[in-house]
Design an enzyme around this catalytic site. Structure first.
Site, PDB file in Angstrom:
ATOM      1  N   SER A 255       0.840  -1.192   0.000  1.00  0.00           N
ATOM      2  CA  SER A 255       0.000   0.000   0.000  1.00  0.00           C
ATOM      3  C   SER A 255       0.873   1.238   0.000  1.00  0.00           C
ATOM      4  CB  SER A 255      -0.884   0.000   1.244  1.00  0.00           C
ATOM      5  OG  SER A 255      -0.080   0.273   2.369  1.00  0.00           O
ATOM      6  N   LYS A 256       0.227   2.373  -0.148  1.00  0.00           N
ATOM      7  CA  LYS A 256       0.939   3.651  -0.183  1.00  0.00           C
ATOM      8  C   LYS A 256       1.903   3.779   0.983  1.00  0.00           C
ATOM      9  CE  LYS A 256      -1.845   7.053  -2.513  1.00  0.00           C
ATOM     10  NZ  LYS A 256      -3.003   7.866  -2.297  1.00  0.00           N
ATOM     11  N   ARG A 257       1.468   3.266   2.130  1.00  0.00           N
ATOM     12  CA  ARG A 257       2.283   3.422   3.336  1.00  0.00           C
ATOM     13  C   ARG A 257       3.646   2.730   3.232  1.00  0.00           C
ATOM     14  NH1 ARG A 257      -1.116   1.362   7.587  1.00  0.00           N
ATOM     15  NH2 ARG A 257      -2.773   1.731   6.092  1.00  0.00           N
ATOM     16  N   GLY A 259       5.664   3.141   1.079  1.00  0.00           N
ATOM     17  CA  GLY A 259       6.621   4.154   0.628  1.00  0.00           C
ATOM     18  C   GLY A 259       7.189   3.875  -0.749  1.00  0.00           C
TER      19      GLY A 259
END
Ligand code: GLU
Length: 486
Positions: A255-257, A259
């Site tokens: 996911s976006k998290r 990075g």
């Protein structure tokens, strides 16, 4: 044999997720491996999710990665338009939806939001979904006509059976059978007149003669509903290839998290497009041998979708870094310098040979931003711990380092030709005259010049790059430091 046609059908909703890029790459490879056509279609019917600039991101990504399409918004080969919002204006989706209504495979639904909100919800795959209760299926033709004449907002829904099963085939997952009762009557045309992604996707795949559909396995559960549409129209069902999930190192969905979930994130972190493509090719697919470095042409030659695995693919950033470093090493020097120079310029303000400094890092970096950490000492010696002079293997300590540095200052002052070879010969002579090992001399010099445990070059190379004047200043500074710590 029919010509293979695949399509990449992104929704322009933001950055290019690694999973989307993999779909694009595999679509491209499936087509090109078989000498087929790769088509770009923009799926922008969900106006609420549309993000300004996202189409440019898609175009830029395909260009940078070399995934050249044969047909697309700017290359119409007779199947256009290739943007769904433009196709919608031609009336194509409504026309087909009405055809389904005539076949009783779809129906108008005038239910209000309040009524839909009151329907019971179910948790399916962690998501709360409302299963429509077919309320409007029982409307008479007169009621429907009256509602339409009165301008009451409506949607058009697929009419799925409530009994029996539907089976569909995926090239990797095999035959999958679902209970029809689980298939909700999904919306085909929304109240704003736009088709849903689900409907437009099927209509377009058929009308664009798409033979192979390659996409993430999040679409697996919707595929029976798509097949019911194909069957209702009497259309040929494409070959489905659903790709495994991509997870992070903790085996959670990337996911976006994380990075590094999008192509843009990776570029910003200094990865090369060709390394990213190579890495992404192996997220789910593996060749017969254990070859890991592939050009795009080699991928086209070797890619066989039958070798795509069903188990989740782990996005291993360490592997990507390794791969990137391999691409950097293999780069020709001109391109390397062009890419490295901005990073060198950002650190080195002194008038030194920046090209030489840049070249020292070519075999040492994983990504270009690493350059800074390797070369910063050329600009200025960082503060460092005097214990760095103590090296077991080199048998050096503070006292021995002080002796060596005091000795070599006048020796170096006398060197006219301040080049690596001459410096090395001179310092080796000095070492043997004292019966020292070379390392015993080089270690304190390199430490004094760099203040670092690790440098991309040896003592004499650093001396050459810094030049006589700067080198001697640094050696004198080091002598002072050692004297203060003796
Ligand atoms: N528009 C869909 C997406 O971006 C396409 C999925 C498909 O390939 O069918 O995920």
């Amino acid at each position: 044999m029919e010509k293979i046609r695949t399509r990449y059908a992104p929704s322009p909703t933001g950055r290019m997720h690694v999973g989307n890029l993999r779909s694009a790459l595999y679509e491209f490879l499936v087509a090109k491996h078989a000498g087929g056509d790769f088509i770009l279609r923009i799926e922008d019917t969900d106006q609420e999710r549309f993000v300004e600039g996202a189409v440019e991101i898609i175009n830029d990504t395909l260009k940078l990665t070399g995934l050249t399409y044969d047909e697309g918004p700017d290359k119409d080969k007779g199947f256009g338009p290739y943007v769904q919002s433009e196709r919608q204006k031609t009336g194509i989706y409504l026309k087909y939806a009405k055809e389904l209504i005539d076949k009783k495979e779809a129906y108008y639904c005038f239910c209000t939001k309040e009524r839909l909100d009151s329907l019971k919800t179910e948790i399916v795959e962690g998501k709360e979904i409302t299963v429509y209760d077919k309320h409007c299926l029982s409307l008479s033709q007169e009621e429907i006509d009256a509602n339409l004449a009165a301008g009451i907002p409506y949607v058009i829904r697929q009419n799925n059976p409530t009994e029996g099963t539907t089976t569909f085939h995926d090239e990797l997952y095999g035959d999958i059978t679902v209970e029809n009762a689980e298939l909700d009557d999904m919306i085909l045309i929304k109240s704003d007149g736009f088709p849903t992604y689900n409907f437009a996707n099927v209509v377009d795949d058929h009308t664009m003669n798409i033979t192979h559909v390659v996409r993430g396995n999040e679409y697996l559960s919707s595929s029976p509903k798509y097949n019911r549409l194909y069957d209702a129209f009497g259309w040929k069902i494409p070959t489905y290839i659903h790709l495994p999930l991509i997870t992070n190192e903790e085996h959670k969905k990337l996911s976006k998290r994380s990075g590094h979930a999008s192509f843009e994130d990776l570029l910003e972190q200094g990865f090369l497009p060709e390394a990213v493509v190579n890495f992404i090719a192996l997220l789910g697919w593996s060749p017969e041998d254990n070859k890991e470095i592939f050009t795009l042409d080699e991928l086209i030659r070797d890619f066989d979708y039958r070798r795509v695995s069903k188990s989740p693919a782990v996005f291993d950033i360490v592997k990507l870094k390794w791969m990137n470093s391999e691409y950097i090493k293999a780069m020709d020097d001109d391109r390397f310098l062009e890419m490295a120079m901005p990073y060198v310029d950002a650190v080195i303000k002194k008038s030194l040979d920046k090209k030489k400094i840049a070249m020292l890092t070519k075999t040492r970096i994983e990504v270009f931003p690493d350059i800074e950490g390797h070369i910063d000492f050329f600009e200025a010696v960082p503060e460092y711990d005097v214990h760095m002079y103590e090296h077991k293997k080199m048998k050096t300590d503070i006292a021995s380092s002080l002796t060596v540095l005091r000795d070599v200052v006048p020796v170096l002052e006398g060197v006219e030709d301040f080049t690596n070879d001459t410096l090395f010969a001179t310092l080796s002579d000095y070492a043997s005259s004292k019966e020292y090992k070379t390392g015993f001399v080089m270690w304190p010099i390199r430490t004094a010049l760099s203040g670092k445990q690790m440098t991309p070059a040896g003592a004499t190379e650093i001396l050459e790059i810094l030049g006589k004047e700067e080198s001697l200043i640094r050696l004198q500074e080091a002598i002072k430091l050692l004297e203060a710590n003796l």
